[in-house]
Design a protein around this motif. Structure first.
Motif, PDB file in Angstrom:
ATOM      1  N   ASP A 107       1.057  -1.128   0.098  1.00 36.76           N
ATOM      2  CA  ASP A 107      -0.095   0.040  -0.073  1.00 36.76           C
ATOM      3  C   ASP A 107       0.946   1.293   0.119  1.00 36.76           C
ATOM      4  O   ASP A 107       1.472   1.691   1.138  1.00 36.76           O
ATOM      5  CB  ASP A 107      -0.833  -0.051   1.455  1.00 36.76           C
ATOM      6  N   THR A 108       1.189   1.733  -1.258  1.00 37.54           N
ATOM      7  CA  THR A 108       2.460   2.857  -1.181  1.00 37.54           C
ATOM      8  C   THR A 108       1.549   4.162  -0.940  1.00 37.54           C
ATOM      9  O   THR A 108       2.533   5.102  -0.884  1.00 37.54           O
ATOM     10  CB  THR A 108       2.512   2.937  -2.815  1.00 37.54           C
ATOM     11  N   ILE A 109       0.354   4.116  -0.638  1.00 39.06           N
ATOM     12  CA  ILE A 109      -0.021   5.548   0.182  1.00 39.06           C
ATOM     13  C   ILE A 109       0.008   5.398   1.617  1.00 39.06           C
ATOM     14  O   ILE A 109       0.706   6.285   2.529  1.00 39.06           O
ATOM     15  CB  ILE A 109      -1.625   5.576  -0.244  1.00 39.06           C
ATOM     16  N   LYS A 110      -0.587   4.427   2.364  1.00 39.21           N
ATOM     17  CA  LYS A 110      -0.267   4.272   3.774  1.00 39.21           C
ATOM     18  C   LYS A 110       1.225   4.016   4.242  1.00 39.21           C
ATOM     19  O   LYS A 110       1.495   4.483   5.300  1.00 39.21           O
ATOM     20  CB  LYS A 110      -1.357   3.119   4.345  1.00 39.21           C
ATOM     21  N   GLU A 111       1.940   3.092   3.499  1.00 36.71           N
ATOM     22  CA  GLU A 111       3.218   3.048   3.820  1.00 36.71           C
ATOM     23  C   GLU A 111       4.217   3.851   3.088  1.00 36.71           C
ATOM     24  O   GLU A 111       5.392   3.717   3.142  1.00 36.71           O
ATOM     25  CB  GLU A 111       3.544   1.656   3.329  1.00 36.71           C
ATOM     26  N   GLN A 112       3.813   5.059   2.483  1.00 29.42           N
ATOM     27  CA  GLN A 112       4.622   5.934   2.006  1.00 29.42           C
ATOM     28  C   GLN A 112       5.834   6.469   2.684  1.00 29.42           C
ATOM     29  O   GLN A 112       7.110   6.252   2.078  1.00 29.42           O
ATOM     30  CB  GLN A 112       3.831   6.982   1.413  1.00 29.42           C
ATOM     31  N   ASP A 113       5.717   6.787   3.686  1.00 29.68           N
ATOM     32  CA  ASP A 113       6.738   7.475   4.442  1.00 29.68           C
ATOM     33  C   ASP A 113       7.673   6.405   4.620  1.00 29.68           C
ATOM     34  O   ASP A 113       8.907   6.599   4.829  1.00 29.68           O
ATOM     35  CB  ASP A 113       6.326   7.830   5.892  1.00 29.68           C
ATOM     36  N   TYR A 114       7.496   5.067   5.206  1.00 30.55           N
ATOM     37  CA  TYR A 114       8.552   4.040   5.463  1.00 30.55           C
ATOM     38  C   TYR A 114       9.081   3.694   4.249  1.00 30.55           C
ATOM     39  O   TYR A 114      10.400   3.604   4.383  1.00 30.55           O
ATOM     40  CB  TYR A 114       7.409   2.772   5.953  1.00 30.55           C
ATOM     41  N   GLU A 138      -3.591   4.237  -8.279  1.00 29.31           N
ATOM     42  CA  GLU A 138      -3.104   4.743  -6.974  1.00 29.31           C
ATOM     43  C   GLU A 138      -2.063   4.265  -6.414  1.00 29.31           C
ATOM     44  O   GLU A 138      -1.355   5.135  -5.849  1.00 29.31           O
ATOM     45  CB  GLU A 138      -4.469   4.857  -5.798  1.00 29.31           C
ATOM     46  N   MET A 139      -1.921   2.822  -6.528  1.00 30.37           N
ATOM     47  CA  MET A 139      -0.719   2.272  -5.998  1.00 30.37           C
ATOM     48  C   MET A 139       0.593   2.672  -6.871  1.00 30.37           C
ATOM     49  O   MET A 139       1.642   2.962  -6.119  1.00 30.37           O
ATOM     50  CB  MET A 139      -0.795   0.967  -5.687  1.00 30.37           C
ATOM     51  N   VAL A 140       0.454   2.788  -8.121  1.00 29.75           N
ATOM     52  CA  VAL A 140       1.316   3.275  -8.911  1.00 29.75           C
ATOM     53  C   VAL A 140       1.966   4.722  -8.887  1.00 29.75           C
ATOM     54  O   VAL A 140       3.060   4.949  -8.529  1.00 29.75           O
ATOM     55  CB  VAL A 140       1.129   3.139 -10.501  1.00 29.75           C
ATOM     56  N   GLU A 141       0.586   5.678  -8.636  1.00 35.02           N
ATOM     57  CA  GLU A 141       1.253   6.945  -8.300  1.00 35.02           C
ATOM     58  C   GLU A 141       1.844   7.082  -6.985  1.00 35.02           C
ATOM     59  O   GLU A 141       2.781   7.617  -6.808  1.00 35.02           O
ATOM     60  CB  GLU A 141      -0.287   7.772  -8.257  1.00 35.02           C
ATOM     61  N   THR A 146       7.529   7.461  -3.489  1.00 34.02           N
ATOM     62  CA  THR A 146       8.670   6.820  -2.652  1.00 34.02           C
ATOM     63  C   THR A 146      10.056   7.075  -3.041  1.00 34.02           C
ATOM     64  O   THR A 146      11.025   6.887  -2.328  1.00 34.02           O
ATOM     65  CB  THR A 146       8.216   5.303  -2.480  1.00 34.02           C
ATOM     66  N   GLY A 147      10.062   7.414  -4.476  1.00 39.59           N
ATOM     67  CA  GLY A 147      11.352   7.405  -5.031  1.00 39.59           C
ATOM     68  C   GLY A 147      12.006   6.317  -5.507  1.00 39.59           C
ATOM     69  O   GLY A 147      13.120   6.312  -6.138  1.00 39.59           O
ATOM     70  N   THR A 148      11.185   5.195  -5.656  1.00 33.83           N
ATOM     71  CA  THR A 148      11.489   4.091  -6.285  1.00 33.83           C
ATOM     72  C   THR A 148      12.122   4.190  -7.745  1.00 33.83           C
ATOM     73  O   THR A 148      11.133   4.986  -8.198  1.00 33.83           O
ATOM     74  CB  THR A 148      10.677   2.769  -6.014  1.00 33.83           C
ATOM     75  N   ASP A 149      12.916   3.157  -8.155  1.00 36.49           N
ATOM     76  CA  ASP A 149      13.207   3.425  -9.605  1.00 36.49           C
ATOM     77  C   ASP A 149      12.231   2.492 -10.593  1.00 36.49           C
ATOM     78  O   ASP A 149      11.886   3.083 -11.519  1.00 36.49           O
ATOM     79  CB  ASP A 149      14.857   2.626  -9.824  1.00 36.49           C
ATOM     80  N   ARG A 150      11.841   1.706  -9.859  1.00 34.55           N
ATOM     81  CA  ARG A 150      10.977   0.521 -10.613  1.00 34.55           C
ATOM     82  C   ARG A 150       9.803   0.206  -9.905  1.00 34.55           C
ATOM     83  O   ARG A 150       9.879   0.036  -8.485  1.00 34.55           O
ATOM     84  CB  ARG A 150      11.673  -0.748 -11.308  1.00 34.55           C
ATOM     85  N   ILE A 151       8.759  -0.488 -10.512  1.00 36.26           N
ATOM     86  CA  ILE A 151       7.600  -1.103  -9.651  1.00 36.26           C
ATOM     87  C   ILE A 151       7.835  -2.529 -10.207  1.00 36.26           C
ATOM     88  O   ILE A 151       8.271  -2.656 -11.453  1.00 36.26           O
ATOM     89  CB  ILE A 151       6.199  -0.715  -9.885  1.00 36.26           C
ATOM     90  N   GLU A 152       7.391  -3.630  -9.300  1.00 30.58           N
ATOM     91  CA  GLU A 152       7.056  -4.732  -9.981  1.00 30.58           C
ATOM     92  C   GLU A 152       5.606  -5.228  -9.843  1.00 30.58           C
ATOM     93  O   GLU A 152       5.155  -5.161  -8.688  1.00 30.58           O
ATOM     94  CB  GLU A 152       7.997  -5.888  -9.306  1.00 30.58           C
ATOM     95  N   LEU A 153       5.088  -5.290 -10.957  1.00 29.83           N
ATOM     96  CA  LEU A 153       3.818  -5.613 -10.835  1.00 29.83           C
ATOM     97  C   LEU A 153       3.267  -7.111 -10.409  1.00 29.83           C
ATOM     98  O   LEU A 153       3.795  -8.080 -10.851  1.00 29.83           O
ATOM     99  CB  LEU A 153       2.994  -5.497 -12.344  1.00 29.83           C
ATOM    100  N   TYR A 154       2.361  -7.318  -9.408  1.00 29.96           N
ATOM    101  CA  TYR A 154       2.424  -8.598  -9.037  1.00 29.96           C
ATOM    102  C   TYR A 154       0.893  -9.156  -9.632  1.00 29.96           C
ATOM    103  O   TYR A 154       0.032  -8.980  -9.856  1.00 29.96           O
ATOM    104  CB  TYR A 154       1.543  -8.455  -7.491  1.00 29.96           C
ATOM    105  N   ALA A 176      -2.321   0.020 -15.598  1.00 30.32           N
ATOM    106  CA  ALA A 176      -1.122   0.430 -14.370  1.00 30.32           C
ATOM    107  C   ALA A 176       0.386   0.538 -15.096  1.00 30.32           C
ATOM    108  O   ALA A 176       1.108   1.618 -14.864  1.00 30.32           O
ATOM    109  CB  ALA A 176      -1.104  -0.682 -13.445  1.00 30.32           C
ATOM    110  N   ALA A 177       0.683  -0.125 -16.433  1.00 35.28           N
ATOM    111  CA  ALA A 177       1.838   0.106 -16.959  1.00 35.28           C
ATOM    112  C   ALA A 177       1.781   1.541 -17.666  1.00 35.28           C
ATOM    113  O   ALA A 177       2.827   2.083 -17.571  1.00 35.28           O
ATOM    114  CB  ALA A 177       1.951  -0.931 -17.920  1.00 35.28           C
ATOM    115  N   LYS A 178       0.743   1.788 -18.204  1.00 31.71           N
ATOM    116  CA  LYS A 178       0.555   3.193 -18.777  1.00 31.71           C
ATOM    117  C   LYS A 178       1.068   4.187 -17.869  1.00 31.71           C
ATOM    118  O   LYS A 178       1.499   5.154 -18.393  1.00 31.71           O
ATOM    119  CB  LYS A 178      -0.799   3.220 -19.537  1.00 31.71           C
ATOM    120  N   LYS A 179       0.206   4.081 -16.986  1.00 35.31           N
ATOM    121  CA  LYS A 179       0.680   5.224 -15.814  1.00 35.31           C
ATOM    122  C   LYS A 179       2.133   5.095 -15.024  1.00 35.31           C
ATOM    123  O   LYS A 179       2.556   6.402 -15.121  1.00 35.31           O
ATOM    124  CB  LYS A 179      -0.495   5.122 -14.499  1.00 35.31           C
ATOM    125  N   ALA A 180       2.562   3.915 -14.997  1.00 35.92           N
ATOM    126  CA  ALA A 180       3.897   3.953 -14.757  1.00 35.92           C
ATOM    127  C   ALA A 180       4.854   4.568 -15.699  1.00 35.92           C
ATOM    128  O   ALA A 180       5.693   5.348 -15.375  1.00 35.92           O
ATOM    129  CB  ALA A 180       4.490   2.499 -14.464  1.00 35.92           C
TER     130      ALA A 180
END
Length: 238
Positions: A107-114, A138-141, A146-154, A176-180
């Motif tokens: 959950d990249t919104i709730k866990e964003q600071d961590y 929303e999770m991609v956004e 977070t500053g990550t370089d990539r996402i891995e779609l589950y 999701a890929a188009k948004k990324a």
């Protein structure tokens, strides 16, 4: 071409079932590279039921392609392991203690600071960071923040519904890929991808950089042989 990273956890599971060093995990990893894999993935867990912590050091010393270490960054031992080895990529997965296999994204919104803190610590060490996410806009956004370089779609949901309706199954992943892509995030994918569903996925996800595949690939290799199986997976990505 999308890169294939072979997850060798199941080789370690087989080795551990009898003790000793048969099959030889390092040799298998080197053979995977020789057979055409562009990366090696491991996912150590606290109980070391498959990949042992020492395995990561042994593999890092010899792997010539990309080395990807997956795991739960809430475990200090995992953080220390990654920083000590400095793989090409670390993939952050929100596992819990005792979990059999990964089953959801962050959950990249709730866990964003961590996640910001974790991503920063790994990137400061020169390690590319990818974080596990579900195919939700929303999770991609949130991942971007977070500053990550990539996402891995589950991809478990895609794999589960592929045979029922492939277009419907892949639709949220395409979105999701188009948004990324729009946000400048690199895209990886993994979980339950196999010889039946991989080609369709790769053909429909724009700018898919890497897939990490273990369980299905090693299972296929029991019948088809490891070298032949890797070649077959590579053909799905061509």
């Amino acid at each position: 071409m999308t890169h294939l990273s072979v997850n060798i956890n199941k080789i370690a599971t087989l080795r551990n079932s009898r003790g000793g060093n048969n099959p030889d995990l390092v040799k298998v990893a080197l053979d995977c590279e020789r057979f055409g894999a562009q990366g090696i993935t491991v996912h150590p867990r606290p109980d070391e039921r498959h990949i042992r912590y020492q395995d990561t050091f042994d593999l890092k010393a010899v792997i010539a392609t990309e080395f990807n270490i997956e795991g739960n960054c809430r475990e200090q031992k995992f953080i220390d392991l990654v920083l000590a080895n400095k793989p090409a990529q670390v993939t952050l997965v929100p596992d819990v203690l005792g979990q059999i296999t990964s089953n959801h994204g962050w959950d990249t919104i709730k866990e964003q600071d961590y996640l910001k803190e974790m991503v920063s610590s790994f990137k400061n060490a020169g390690i590319r960071v990818s974080i596990f996410v579900d195919p939700v806009i929303e999770m991609v956004e949130g991942a971007l923040a977070t500053g990550t370089d990539r996402i891995e779609l589950y991809t478990e949901a895609y794999a589960s519904h592929y045979h029922e309706d492939s277009a419907k199954a892949i639709a949220p992943y395409v979105a999701a890929a188009k948004k990324a892509n729009e946000l400048g995030l690199g895209i990886n994918a993994g979980h339950d991808l196999d010889l039946n569903n991989l080609q369709y996925f790769a053909q429909n996800i724009p700018n898919l950089l890497e897939v990490s595949i273990g369980h299905a690939l090693i299972s296929d290799a029991l019948y088809l042989g490891l070298e032949n199986t890797i070649q077959l997976y590579l053909k799905q990505l061509a």
